[in-house]
Design a protein around this motif. Structure first.
Motif, PDB file in Angstrom:
ATOM      1  N   UNK A  78       7.702  -6.451   2.449  1.00 41.18           N
ATOM      2  CA  UNK A  78       7.572  -7.364   1.311  1.00 41.18           C
ATOM      3  C   UNK A  78       6.190  -7.288   0.678  1.00 41.18           C
ATOM      4  N   UNK A  79       5.158  -7.046   1.497  1.00 39.96           N
ATOM      5  CA  UNK A  79       3.821  -6.897   0.935  1.00 39.96           C
ATOM      6  C   UNK A  79       3.760  -5.684   0.016  1.00 39.96           C
ATOM      7  N   UNK A  80       4.439  -4.618   0.386  1.00 37.91           N
ATOM      8  CA  UNK A  80       4.478  -3.429  -0.464  1.00 37.91           C
ATOM      9  C   UNK A  80       5.143  -3.752  -1.797  1.00 37.91           C
ATOM     10  N   UNK A  81       6.219  -4.515  -1.744  1.00 40.51           N
ATOM     11  CA  UNK A  81       6.925  -4.886  -2.965  1.00 40.51           C
ATOM     12  C   UNK A  81       6.092  -5.826  -3.839  1.00 40.51           C
ATOM     13  N   UNK A  82       5.238  -6.615  -3.216  1.00 41.68           N
ATOM     14  CA  UNK A  82       4.437  -7.583  -3.971  1.00 41.68           C
ATOM     15  C   UNK A  82       3.360  -6.912  -4.797  1.00 41.68           C
ATOM     16  N   UNK A  83       3.030  -5.652  -4.485  1.00 39.95           N
ATOM     17  CA  UNK A  83       2.082  -4.906  -5.299  1.00 39.95           C
ATOM     18  C   UNK A  83       0.650  -5.387  -5.213  1.00 39.95           C
ATOM     19  N   UNK A  84       0.204  -5.787  -4.026  1.00 41.31           N
ATOM     20  CA  UNK A  84      -1.158  -6.304  -3.894  1.00 41.31           C
ATOM     21  C   UNK A  84      -2.180  -5.204  -3.617  1.00 41.31           C
ATOM     22  N   UNK A  85      -1.729  -3.991  -3.374  1.00 42.54           N
ATOM     23  CA  UNK A  85      -2.647  -2.882  -3.143  1.00 42.54           C
ATOM     24  C   UNK A  85      -2.763  -2.528  -1.672  1.00 42.54           C
ATOM     25  N   UNK A  86      -3.027  -1.252  -1.369  1.00 36.80           N
ATOM     26  CA  UNK A  86      -3.057  -0.784   0.017  1.00 36.80           C
ATOM     27  C   UNK A  86      -4.149  -1.420   0.869  1.00 36.80           C
ATOM     28  N   UNK A  87      -5.321  -1.668   0.285  1.00 34.76           N
ATOM     29  CA  UNK A  87      -6.407  -2.259   1.066  1.00 34.76           C
ATOM     30  C   UNK A  87      -6.058  -3.678   1.503  1.00 34.76           C
ATOM     31  N   UNK A  88      -5.489  -4.443   0.584  1.00 37.78           N
ATOM     32  CA  UNK A  88      -5.092  -5.811   0.916  1.00 37.78           C
ATOM     33  C   UNK A  88      -3.952  -5.819   1.924  1.00 37.78           C
TER      34      UNK A  88
END
Length: 256
Positions: free
Chosen positions: A148-158
């Motif tokens: 879900x974090x990947x889908x949220x588009x917050x960036x790889x570092x975050x």
């Protein structure tokens, strides 16, 4: 490179600068694609909390941005406590007025002795620790969160930072050491309380332990409870049945 302040904004669903949408909107779209485990709210915090998110911060805090919102809520609670108001008086009908903390107080980010970024990461860690308080984030849940974090588009570092924190055992000593002033201790507790609504014994126990370790007076904690409850609204019709747990103690004069 990890941007601590943007990550905190993301966690609270704050307005994304230069856009007409919030991270909450993006995460809401991600939820539609993850129908196997729909969330109660779209904020990134809901990704960490799973279906237990329940409530979300109102527009006043969202518009301020995460760091100013947490500081503003903590300062408001502190002022009410210092003035001897009853905690229930902090809960008003509709959205309460929320302003950033004054620049000449220790609640303002610019006054952080360790620097804004360092303290911002401490607040993010506090929110993640609170999210883990009920023990529901096991290995399987972490895998779901990662997607879900990947889908949220917050960036790889975050993403990397959040997943690392989720996998790291709770270290309350280190977390508390990240708050170097009385104001920061109150902000750390406020951020934790913003993340969860203590609907389980584990969550309530964690917040009580945190308040005790931070040395916060009971009456001041009650004011944080009332102030945060007034700044949060049901995230969905399913959450409408959840009620804010307002405290009833009257605050004595402040020791600060």
């Amino acid at each position: 490179m990890l941007d601590p302040k943007k990550l905190l904004d993301d966690l609270l669903g704050s307005q994304v600068p230069g856009t007409g949408s919030t991270v909450r909107d993006k995460a809401g779209q991600a939820v539609q694609m993850a129908k196997d485990n729909p969330l109660a709210a779209g904020a990134l915090a809901a990704v960490l909390l799973g279906t237990g998110a329940g409530r979300q911060v109102t527009g006043a805090a969202v518009k301020l941005g995460g760091l100013a919102a947490i500081g503003g809520l903590a300062y408001k609670a502190y002022q009410n406590y210092k003035n001897g108001s009853a905690p229930a008086e902090a809960q008003t009908a509709g959205e309460p007025e929320l302003l950033p903390p004054p620049t000449d107080t220790s609640f303002h980010p610019s006054q952080a002795p360790q620097g804004e970024d360092a303290f911002t990461l401490t607040l993010v860690r506090a929110m993640i620790s609170a999210a883990k308080a009920d023990g529901h984030i096991d290995d399987g849940e972490r895998q779901k969160i990662a997607g879900k974090l990947s889908l949220a588009g917050i960036g790889p570092d975050a993403e990397k930072f959040l997943m690392s924190e989720l996998e790291t055992p709770l270290d309350l000593d280190t977390l508390i050491a990240g708050a170097q002033t009385d104001a920061q201790k109150l902000e750390l507790y406020t951020a934790s309380r913003l993340t969860i609504d203590p609907d389980t014994r584990a969550e309530r126990g964690y917040l009580d332990l945190l308040a005790g370790r931070l040395g916060l007076p009971d009456a001041l904690v009650d004011h944080v409870e009332a102030t945060v409850s007034a700044a949060k609204v049901p995230a969905s019709d399913k959450a409408a049945g959840k009620t804010a747990k307002a405290a009833s103690k009257t605050a004595p004069n402040s020791r600060w």
